[in-house]
Design a protein around this motif. Sequence first.
Motif, PDB file in Angstrom:
ATOM      1  N   GLY A   1       0.832  -1.196   0.000  1.00  0.00           N
ATOM      2  CA  GLY A   1       0.000   0.000   0.000  1.00  0.00           C
ATOM      3  C   GLY A   1       0.865   1.245   0.000  1.00  0.00           C
ATOM      4  O   GLY A   1       1.922   1.275   0.637  1.00  0.00           O
ATOM      5  N   ILE A   2       0.419   2.251  -0.718  1.00  0.00           N
ATOM      6  CA  ILE A   2       1.262   3.433  -0.937  1.00  0.00           C
ATOM      7  C   ILE A   2       1.562   4.154   0.372  1.00  0.00           C
ATOM      8  O   ILE A   2       2.690   4.590   0.610  1.00  0.00           O
ATOM      9  CB  ILE A   2       0.587   4.373  -1.963  1.00  0.00           C
ATOM     10  CG1 ILE A   2       0.519   3.679  -3.331  1.00  0.00           C
ATOM     11  CG2 ILE A   2       1.349   5.692  -2.071  1.00  0.00           C
ATOM     12  CD1 ILE A   2      -0.283   4.427  -4.380  1.00  0.00           C
ATOM     13  N   LYS A   3       0.546   4.277   1.254  1.00  0.00           N
ATOM     14  CA  LYS A   3       0.769   5.011   2.505  1.00  0.00           C
ATOM     15  C   LYS A   3       1.850   4.353   3.354  1.00  0.00           C
ATOM     16  O   LYS A   3       2.775   5.014   3.837  1.00  0.00           O
ATOM     17  CB  LYS A   3      -0.539   5.080   3.325  1.00  0.00           C
ATOM     18  CG  LYS A   3      -1.307   6.348   3.117  1.00  0.00           C
ATOM     19  CD  LYS A   3      -2.732   6.224   3.612  1.00  0.00           C
ATOM     20  CE  LYS A   3      -2.865   6.340   5.118  1.00  0.00           C
ATOM     21  NZ  LYS A   3      -4.312   6.338   5.509  1.00  0.00           N
ATOM     22  N   ASP A   4       1.739   3.045   3.548  1.00  0.00           N
ATOM     23  CA  ASP A   4       2.720   2.317   4.358  1.00  0.00           C
ATOM     24  C   ASP A   4       4.117   2.427   3.754  1.00  0.00           C
ATOM     25  O   ASP A   4       5.105   2.596   4.464  1.00  0.00           O
ATOM     26  CB  ASP A   4       2.359   0.826   4.441  1.00  0.00           C
ATOM     27  CG  ASP A   4       1.196   0.585   5.391  1.00  0.00           C
ATOM     28  OD1 ASP A   4       0.778   1.538   6.068  1.00  0.00           O
ATOM     29  OD2 ASP A   4       0.706  -0.563   5.430  1.00  0.00           O
TER      30      ASP A   4
END
Lengths: 130, 367
Positions: B35-38
């Motif tokens: 996931g991009i946020k992580d």
Amino acid sequence: MQLPDSFRYSKDHEWVSDQGDGTVLVGITHYAQDALGDIVFVELPEVGAELSAEDDFGVVESVKTVSDVYAPVSGEVVAINDALEDAPELVNESPYEKGWIVRIKLSDPGEINALMDAAGYEAFLNDGES
Amino acid sequence: MSDALHRVPLHARHVELGGRMVPFAGFEMPVQYQGIKDEHLAVRSSAGLFDVSHMGEVEVRGPDAIAAVDALVTNNVRGLVDGQALYTVMCAPDGGIVDDLIVYRLAEDHVFICVNAANRHKDVAFMREYLPSLNATLEDTSDAYVQLALQGPKAEALLQPLVSDAELSAVKFFRCAWMHVAGVNALVARTGYTGEDGFELYIPAEGGATIFDALVERYVPEDLTMCGLGARDTLRLEARLPLYGQDLSAQINPLEAGLSWVVKLDAGHDFVGKAALEAIKAKGVARRLRGFKLEGRGVLRPGYPIFVDDAQVGELTSGGYAPTLDASIGLGYIDTEHTDVERAEVEIRGRRLPVQVSKKPFYSRPR
């Protein structure tokens, strides 16, 4: 891929859950939230808005993309999920429960039957992926 | 359709590691893993590993290599020492940006250039057209390299145990050196596109998997996070690093893009676009790049109009969610007469929402 048996599904990847009192809850499917990735904003409609089936009534934004949400059935918006304003990630974490988007009072209860059941939606997804 | 997309040498490894492959600049590249946020937050707090093998490499060799490259780019290549890198742009005769690139002086007779993937063929054609008739040859060596970016505050600590013949602490920011990494001789540069400390490794293609596997097996997932191009974009946006195709283009000149610092009009030698840029500088630019931070909820996106006092004064060229700030930010151009405003409005789906206007990066790493 989670697909609750009792729900109905649209080709635009919304789900409908009949609440048995003339209203339905609407959200986006597990498949849709997974395809969008991290959801960072959900634009909700006003309570009281009158929707026709296939109207766009909200927007789900992930880190990468903007996606309209379409009304799977016609009716009046009688509630919105305010929790999504502060925690849009609920759509990722709990697409069929805490991540519901709106509650719609049906103007034509028969419209639900025109939507796909879980098996039909699963077949629709598999067709799209093949 | 997908048959036409190039696959990078490590493609199968990305799929195996859960990379979601998408078309990007003619390549099939991982946009994200978990996931991009992580991934974004991992680069800010620890370290992330990106495969950026889609980027292009061009090498100029010969006794006049440095003078030849100096004739193509706006920054001053002849001021470099061996092992030093330089950020620059390459401009068309009208001053529009052909590409932004990093030039590495490897030796007096060897200049190594990293170009944007989508611009590779255009750049090489442009370079061949404008390369002066000096004693220098130009070669597109893009397919000869795997390029990895190891970025984040732990990058040096993670890479050092794999290096047998060099001290990474001696490789300062925007410097590079050949060294053996997991037994493979690679060009290791202290550069990157995330706003963090870190390295870009240019690895002869046949050795790419050896170094990649060594890093992955030793460090993923505890200390090192696999990252895709999605996080690369959110990281560069927070660090206010422009993206070609959005913030930079043939219709934009470097003076309005805030890149005057790479345009050396007084360097004493000619380069393509110099006369046009001198004229633009004398006249003054019509618009400038600024950063925007949304004050409320929502997400800024490229193409959204910018307003000051009911007049549209510009448009966003980049925009998105910034995980480190938990806010939405963007870059865009506004007319010069309004560039000193501190607040403006951006129109999102018919509604105008207040934004803060800034000349600074949204995020700068602690030093």
